[in-house]
Scaffold this active site. Structure first.
Site, PDB file in Angstrom:
ATOM      1  N   LYS A  14       0.828  -1.214   0.000  1.00  0.00           N
ATOM      2  CA  LYS A  14       0.000   0.000   0.000  1.00  0.00           C
ATOM      3  C   LYS A  14       0.865   1.268   0.000  1.00  0.00           C
ATOM      4  O   LYS A  14       0.602   2.200  -0.746  1.00  0.00           O
ATOM      5  CB  LYS A  14      -0.946   0.024   1.210  1.00  0.00           C
ATOM      6  CG  LYS A  14      -1.935  -1.131   1.234  1.00  0.00           C
ATOM      7  CD  LYS A  14      -3.028  -0.933   2.279  1.00  0.00           C
ATOM      8  CE  LYS A  14      -2.528  -0.936   3.712  1.00  0.00           C
ATOM      9  NZ  LYS A  14      -2.004  -2.236   4.189  1.00  0.00           N
ATOM     10  N   ARG A  90     -10.332   0.320   8.102  1.00  0.00           N
ATOM     11  CA  ARG A  90      -9.931  -1.042   8.456  1.00  0.00           C
ATOM     12  C   ARG A  90     -11.065  -1.819   9.102  1.00  0.00           C
ATOM     13  O   ARG A  90     -10.876  -2.992   9.442  1.00  0.00           O
ATOM     14  CB  ARG A  90      -8.756  -0.990   9.422  1.00  0.00           C
ATOM     15  CG  ARG A  90      -7.386  -1.065   8.739  1.00  0.00           C
ATOM     16  CD  ARG A  90      -6.352  -0.880   9.800  1.00  0.00           C
ATOM     17  NE  ARG A  90      -5.108  -1.560   9.550  1.00  0.00           N
ATOM     18  CZ  ARG A  90      -4.010  -0.956   9.079  1.00  0.00           C
ATOM     19  NH1 ARG A  90      -4.027   0.300   8.750  1.00  0.00           N
ATOM     20  NH2 ARG A  90      -2.896  -1.636   8.941  1.00  0.00           N
ATOM     21  N   ARG A 129      11.105  -5.908   5.706  1.00  0.00           N
ATOM     22  CA  ARG A 129      10.943  -4.476   6.004  1.00  0.00           C
ATOM     23  C   ARG A 129      11.409  -4.174   7.429  1.00  0.00           C
ATOM     24  O   ARG A 129      12.055  -3.172   7.680  1.00  0.00           O
ATOM     25  CB  ARG A 129       9.479  -4.059   5.814  1.00  0.00           C
ATOM     26  CG  ARG A 129       9.233  -2.585   6.064  1.00  0.00           C
ATOM     27  CD  ARG A 129       7.823  -2.175   5.666  1.00  0.00           C
ATOM     28  NE  ARG A 129       6.806  -2.819   6.489  1.00  0.00           N
ATOM     29  CZ  ARG A 129       5.502  -2.725   6.266  1.00  0.00           C
ATOM     30  NH1 ARG A 129       5.047  -2.017   5.246  1.00  0.00           N
ATOM     31  NH2 ARG A 129       4.629  -3.320   7.052  1.00  0.00           N
ATOM     32  N   ARG A 135      11.229  -0.958  11.668  1.00  0.00           N
ATOM     33  CA  ARG A 135       9.843  -0.708  12.094  1.00  0.00           C
ATOM     34  C   ARG A 135       9.450  -1.707  13.184  1.00  0.00           C
ATOM     35  O   ARG A 135       9.511  -2.923  12.990  1.00  0.00           O
ATOM     36  CB  ARG A 135       8.913  -0.803  10.875  1.00  0.00           C
ATOM     37  CG  ARG A 135       7.494  -0.470  11.236  1.00  0.00           C
ATOM     38  CD  ARG A 135       6.625  -0.336  10.002  1.00  0.00           C
ATOM     39  NE  ARG A 135       5.275  -0.743  10.325  1.00  0.00           N
ATOM     40  CZ  ARG A 135       4.239  -0.591   9.531  1.00  0.00           C
ATOM     41  NH1 ARG A 135       4.386  -0.032   8.347  1.00  0.00           N
ATOM     42  NH2 ARG A 135       3.052  -0.990   9.898  1.00  0.00           N
ATOM     43  N   ARG A 146      -1.336  -9.005  13.497  1.00  0.00           N
ATOM     44  CA  ARG A 146      -1.845  -8.053  12.494  1.00  0.00           C
ATOM     45  C   ARG A 146      -2.566  -8.787  11.359  1.00  0.00           C
ATOM     46  O   ARG A 146      -3.578  -8.307  10.846  1.00  0.00           O
ATOM     47  CB  ARG A 146      -0.688  -7.218  11.937  1.00  0.00           C
ATOM     48  CG  ARG A 146      -0.204  -6.170  12.944  1.00  0.00           C
ATOM     49  CD  ARG A 146       1.205  -5.719  12.665  1.00  0.00           C
ATOM     50  NE  ARG A 146       1.323  -4.941  11.450  1.00  0.00           N
ATOM     51  CZ  ARG A 146       2.475  -4.809  10.769  1.00  0.00           C
ATOM     52  NH1 ARG A 146       3.572  -5.410  11.174  1.00  0.00           N
ATOM     53  NH2 ARG A 146       2.501  -4.060   9.703  1.00  0.00           N
TER      54      ARG A 146
END
Ligand code: AMP
Length: 198
Positions: A14, A90, A129, A135, A146
């Site tokens: 995204k 969401r 990532r 992160r 998640r």
């Protein structure tokens, strides 16, 4: 105005595709995840609340998230050609709220771009990532919750927007530019929107 939702599981691309959309269509980008991470890094009260949810892989409560989005729209997006919503909505209540937030500003949601990526690939991308950017919620345990939250609370939006005739499925596997070309072609067909000339 052209208002778009970029929809997909965590790790579906995204953020990457949003950057291209804002560049090619002159839109304003709102990533609710980035807004929250910015509060966390500045150590604000909201940041402290947000961190207690994000670090467990849970969603921030709808009422709070909707209020934050309302404020960002007022402050940042009022004079723009349109908005790319990345990571919002969401939940179904957030989708209902988005409808109302846009109606109140005399505009509408034009399309929902659904980036579809298989689960094992999502996992790999987020682990990578996490290693590359540090992160905090890109660790195996938080990624699992998640993905669960995505299946239980967010995926029902695919049907919601399909029923509204707004859902545009896009294969999110492959080369970034090829995926973007598919998005641009789908958007032109669905909304008539053209990307900028090169
Ligand atoms: P993202 O950067 O979109 O992957 O979001 C990172 C985290 O921020 C999510 O796992 C949630 O904890 C929180 N978050 C972002 N957007 C929302 C939203 N629309 N509703 C609730 N929580 C959100």
């Amino acid at each position: 105005m052209l208002n778009l939702v970029l929809f997909g599981a965590p790790g579906s691309g995204k953020g990457t595709q949003s950057a291209k959309l804002i560049d090619e269509y002159g839109l304003y980008h709102i990533s609710t995840g980035e807004v929250l991470r910015d509060h966390i890094s500045r150590g604000t009260e909201l940041g402290k609340i947000a961190d207690s949810y994000i670090s467990k892989g849970n969603l921030i409560p709808d009422a709070l998230m909707i209020q934050i989005l309302d404020e960002v729209l007022d402050k940042e997006a009022s004079d723009k050609k349109g908005v790319v919503f990345d990571g919002f909505p969401r939940t179904i209540p957030q989708a209902e709220a988005l409808k109302e937030l846009l109606r109140k500003r005399n505009t509408d949601l034009h399309a929902v771009i659904g980036l579809e990526v298989p689960e094992d690939e999502l996992m790999e991308r987020m682990i990578r990532r996490g290693q590359e950017t540090g992160r905090a919620d890109d660790n195996p345990e938080t990624i699992k919750s998640r993905l669960n939250v995505y299946h239980n609370q967010t995926l029902p939006l695919k049907e919601y927007y399909t029923n509204e005739g707004k859902y545009l499925p896009i294969n999110g596997l492959g080369v970034v530019d090829d995926i973007f070309n598919d998005i641009a072609a789908g958007l032109e067909k669905a909304t008539g929107a053209k990307r900028r000339e090169h």
